[in-house]
Design a protein around this motif. Structure first.
Motif, PDB file in Angstrom:
ATOM      1  N   ALA A  24      35.169  -0.369  -1.181  1.00  0.00           N
ATOM      2  CA  ALA A  24      35.649  -1.183  -0.129  1.00  0.00           C
ATOM      3  C   ALA A  24      36.349  -2.554  -0.577  1.00  0.00           C
ATOM      4  O   ALA A  24      37.027  -3.060   0.190  1.00  0.00           O
ATOM      5  CB  ALA A  24      34.475  -1.534   0.730  1.00  0.00           C
ATOM      6  N   TRP A  25      36.250  -3.121  -1.996  1.00  0.00           N
ATOM      7  CA  TRP A  25      36.666  -4.058  -2.237  1.00  0.00           C
ATOM      8  C   TRP A  25      38.023  -3.966  -3.128  1.00  0.00           C
ATOM      9  O   TRP A  25      39.170  -4.764  -2.892  1.00  0.00           O
ATOM     10  CB  TRP A  25      35.706  -5.143  -3.307  1.00  0.00           C
ATOM     11  N   SER A  26      38.131  -2.741  -3.701  1.00  0.00           N
ATOM     12  CA  SER A  26      39.118  -2.258  -4.667  1.00  0.00           C
ATOM     13  C   SER A  26      40.352  -1.777  -3.635  1.00  0.00           C
ATOM     14  O   SER A  26      41.632  -2.482  -4.288  1.00  0.00           O
ATOM     15  CB  SER A  26      38.818  -1.284  -5.461  1.00  0.00           C
ATOM     16  N   ARG A  27      40.113  -1.162  -2.763  1.00  0.00           N
ATOM     17  CA  ARG A  27      41.631  -0.685  -2.094  1.00  0.00           C
ATOM     18  C   ARG A  27      42.435  -1.538  -1.444  1.00  0.00           C
ATOM     19  O   ARG A  27      43.506  -1.866  -1.614  1.00  0.00           O
ATOM     20  CB  ARG A  27      40.941   0.092  -0.779  1.00  0.00           C
ATOM     21  N   PRO A  28      41.745  -2.862  -0.666  1.00  0.00           N
ATOM     22  CA  PRO A  28      42.539  -3.841  -0.214  1.00  0.00           C
ATOM     23  C   PRO A  28      43.215  -4.574  -1.292  1.00  0.00           C
ATOM     24  O   PRO A  28      44.468  -5.097  -0.972  1.00  0.00           O
ATOM     25  CB  PRO A  28      41.622  -4.729   0.682  1.00  0.00           C
ATOM     26  N   LEU A  29      42.493  -5.064  -2.373  1.00  0.00           N
ATOM     27  CA  LEU A  29      43.228  -5.719  -3.467  1.00  0.00           C
ATOM     28  C   LEU A  29      44.437  -4.842  -4.159  1.00  0.00           C
ATOM     29  O   LEU A  29      45.461  -5.461  -4.503  1.00  0.00           O
ATOM     30  CB  LEU A  29      42.143  -5.873  -4.636  1.00  0.00           C
ATOM     31  N   ALA A  30      44.179  -3.556  -4.268  1.00  0.00           N
ATOM     32  CA  ALA A  30      45.443  -2.700  -4.781  1.00  0.00           C
ATOM     33  C   ALA A  30      46.510  -2.823  -3.778  1.00  0.00           C
ATOM     34  O   ALA A  30      47.723  -2.848  -4.032  1.00  0.00           O
ATOM     35  CB  ALA A  30      44.978  -1.149  -4.794  1.00  0.00           C
ATOM     36  N   LEU A  31      46.049  -2.669  -2.497  1.00  0.00           N
ATOM     37  CA  LEU A  31      47.246  -2.795  -1.402  1.00  0.00           C
ATOM     38  C   LEU A  31      47.909  -4.029  -1.425  1.00  0.00           C
ATOM     39  O   LEU A  31      49.072  -4.200  -1.309  1.00  0.00           O
ATOM     40  CB  LEU A  31      46.654  -2.391  -0.075  1.00  0.00           C
ATOM     41  N   LEU A  32      47.244  -5.142  -1.648  1.00  0.00           N
ATOM     42  CA  LEU A  32      47.602  -6.647  -1.746  1.00  0.00           C
ATOM     43  C   LEU A  32      48.602  -6.418  -3.182  1.00  0.00           C
ATOM     44  O   LEU A  32      49.704  -7.230  -2.911  1.00  0.00           O
ATOM     45  CB  LEU A  32      46.650  -7.571  -1.963  1.00  0.00           C
ATOM     46  N   ALA A  33      48.003  -6.166  -4.063  1.00  0.00           N
ATOM     47  CA  ALA A  33      48.985  -5.957  -5.270  1.00  0.00           C
ATOM     48  C   ALA A  33      50.286  -5.297  -5.096  1.00  0.00           C
ATOM     49  O   ALA A  33      51.407  -5.833  -5.591  1.00  0.00           O
ATOM     50  CB  ALA A  33      48.374  -5.504  -6.323  1.00  0.00           C
ATOM     51  N   LEU A  34      50.060  -4.279  -4.380  1.00  0.00           N
ATOM     52  CA  LEU A  34      51.387  -3.353  -3.994  1.00  0.00           C
ATOM     53  C   LEU A  34      52.388  -4.200  -3.184  1.00  0.00           C
ATOM     54  O   LEU A  34      53.675  -4.058  -3.504  1.00  0.00           O
ATOM     55  CB  LEU A  34      50.822  -2.127  -3.482  1.00  0.00           C
ATOM     56  N   ALA A  35      51.654  -4.741  -2.155  1.00  0.00           N
ATOM     57  CA  ALA A  35      52.555  -5.862  -1.472  1.00  0.00           C
ATOM     58  C   ALA A  35      53.456  -6.905  -2.076  1.00  0.00           C
ATOM     59  O   ALA A  35      54.397  -7.185  -1.823  1.00  0.00           O
ATOM     60  CB  ALA A  35      51.903  -5.966  -0.191  1.00  0.00           C
ATOM     61  N   ALA A  36      52.500  -7.514  -3.000  1.00  0.00           N
ATOM     62  CA  ALA A  36      52.970  -8.467  -3.636  1.00  0.00           C
ATOM     63  C   ALA A  36      54.307  -8.335  -4.604  1.00  0.00           C
ATOM     64  O   ALA A  36      55.114  -9.092  -5.000  1.00  0.00           O
ATOM     65  CB  ALA A  36      52.002  -9.201  -4.533  1.00  0.00           C
ATOM     66  N   LEU A  37      54.227  -6.896  -5.004  1.00  0.00           N
ATOM     67  CA  LEU A  37      55.283  -6.540  -5.829  1.00  0.00           C
ATOM     68  C   LEU A  37      56.803  -6.754  -5.094  1.00  0.00           C
ATOM     69  O   LEU A  37      57.742  -6.500  -5.700  1.00  0.00           O
ATOM     70  CB  LEU A  37      55.361  -5.105  -6.287  1.00  0.00           C
ATOM     71  N   LEU A  38      56.530  -6.762  -3.938  1.00  0.00           N
ATOM     72  CA  LEU A  38      57.932  -6.879  -3.109  1.00  0.00           C
ATOM     73  C   LEU A  38      58.344  -8.492  -2.899  1.00  0.00           C
ATOM     74  O   LEU A  38      59.432  -8.638  -2.173  1.00  0.00           O
ATOM     75  CB  LEU A  38      57.746  -6.274  -1.619  1.00  0.00           C
ATOM     76  N   LEU A  39      57.539  -9.291  -3.246  1.00  0.00           N
ATOM     77  CA  LEU A  39      57.584 -10.699  -3.115  1.00  0.00           C
ATOM     78  C   LEU A  39      59.174 -10.950  -4.225  1.00  0.00           C
ATOM     79  O   LEU A  39      59.304 -10.453  -5.110  1.00  0.00           O
ATOM     80  CB  LEU A  39      56.685 -11.486  -3.401  1.00  0.00           C
ATOM     81  N   PRO A  40      60.044 -11.897  -3.435  1.00  0.00           N
ATOM     82  CA  PRO A  40      61.228 -12.083  -4.339  1.00  0.00           C
ATOM     83  C   PRO A  40      60.790 -12.987  -5.489  1.00  0.00           C
ATOM     84  O   PRO A  40      61.706 -12.790  -6.474  1.00  0.00           O
ATOM     85  CB  PRO A  40      61.993 -12.893  -3.137  1.00  0.00           C
ATOM     86  N   GLN A  41      59.866 -13.775  -5.334  1.00  0.00           N
ATOM     87  CA  GLN A  41      59.416 -14.673  -6.912  1.00  0.00           C
ATOM     88  C   GLN A  41      58.788 -13.976  -7.792  1.00  0.00           C
ATOM     89  O   GLN A  41      58.380 -14.647  -8.610  1.00  0.00           O
ATOM     90  CB  GLN A  41      58.727 -15.982  -6.463  1.00  0.00           C
ATOM     91  N   VAL A  42      58.700 -12.464  -7.589  1.00  0.00           N
ATOM     92  CA  VAL A  42      58.150 -11.718  -8.844  1.00  0.00           C
ATOM     93  C   VAL A  42      58.762 -11.937  -9.981  1.00  0.00           C
ATOM     94  O   VAL A  42      59.868 -11.344  -9.943  1.00  0.00           O
ATOM     95  CB  VAL A  42      57.710 -10.457  -8.255  1.00  0.00           C
ATOM     96  N   THR A  43      58.035 -12.183 -11.167  1.00  0.00           N
ATOM     97  CA  THR A  43      58.805 -12.237 -12.367  1.00  0.00           C
ATOM     98  C   THR A  43      58.450 -10.876 -13.072  1.00  0.00           C
ATOM     99  O   THR A  43      57.620 -10.080 -12.584  1.00  0.00           O
ATOM    100  CB  THR A  43      58.360 -13.332 -13.255  1.00  0.00           C
ATOM    101  N   ALA A  44      59.005 -10.607 -14.253  1.00  0.00           N
ATOM    102  CA  ALA A  44      58.703  -9.387 -14.860  1.00  0.00           C
ATOM    103  C   ALA A  44      57.022  -9.423 -15.432  1.00  0.00           C
ATOM    104  O   ALA A  44      56.482  -8.381 -15.173  1.00  0.00           O
ATOM    105  CB  ALA A  44      59.601  -9.312 -16.065  1.00  0.00           C
ATOM    106  N   ALA A  45      56.510 -10.594 -15.759  1.00  0.00           N
ATOM    107  CA  ALA A  45      55.311 -10.702 -16.280  1.00  0.00           C
ATOM    108  C   ALA A  45      54.181 -10.503 -15.139  1.00  0.00           C
ATOM    109  O   ALA A  45      53.140  -9.797 -15.211  1.00  0.00           O
ATOM    110  CB  ALA A  45      55.091 -12.151 -17.034  1.00  0.00           C
ATOM    111  N   SER A  46      54.490 -11.244 -13.881  1.00  0.00           N
ATOM    112  CA  SER A  46      53.630 -11.051 -12.848  1.00  0.00           C
ATOM    113  C   SER A  46      53.943  -9.747 -12.186  1.00  0.00           C
ATOM    114  O   SER A  46      52.850  -8.861 -11.673  1.00  0.00           O
ATOM    115  CB  SER A  46      53.996 -12.147 -11.491  1.00  0.00           C
TER     116      SER A  46
END
Length: 145
Positions: A24-46
């Motif tokens: 129940a904690w892991s799924r939302p975290l994975a979805l947030l991480a997936l959504a964050a990959l779409l942010l324009p300020q994402v660097t290669a490391a992040s």
């Protein structure tokens, strides 16, 4: 079923129930991480840290799925009070074979099955901890950017 086996089935069920809480904690975290990959300020490391968080979430989800499958089995074995535990487990292994599912160690005793569920829960917890660490690293890397 002996009193000891009844307790083992209760422990197995409790182990499987704990898996749902971690998931129940892991799924939302994975979805947030997936959504964050779409942010324009994402660097290669992040992006690498976010992708690792998503992949670790998938691993955690696999463990949760396996334990969700095991939970009703432990409940079923607990309800089979009049049946010999060894016979019930052998019948289960036979049913799995008929379905074409691999049975690693046919005739494995109940205690070994509970220990296997415990090991799977530990693996799930480790995957979630690593997932959380990867997501936290990504947040830190994004804040430094």
């Amino acid at each position: 079923m002996s009193p000891e086996d009844r307790q083992l089935t209760a422990i197995g069920g409790a182990i499987c129930a704990a898996a749902g809480r971690i998931d129940a904690w892991s799924r939302p975290l994975a979805l947030l991480a997936l959504a964050a990959l779409l942010l324009p300020q994402v660097t290669a490391a992040s992006a690498a840290a976010l992708a690792a968080s998503v992949l670790l979430g998938l691993l955690e989800g696999y463990c949760a799925l396996r334990l969700a499958f095991d939970r009703p089995l432990f409940a079923h074995w607990a309800d089979a009070a009049d049946e010999d535990t060894t016979s019930a487990l052998a019948a289960f292994d036979t049913a799995l074979n008929r379905l074409g599912w691999p049975v690693g160690d046919p005739g494995r005793p109940l205690a070994a099955r509970v220990a296997g569920a415990r090991a799977l829960l530990l693996r799930q917890g480790q995957a979630f901890a690593a997932q959380w660490l990867a997501a936290s690293s990504a947040v830190l890397l994004l804040s430094l950017h």
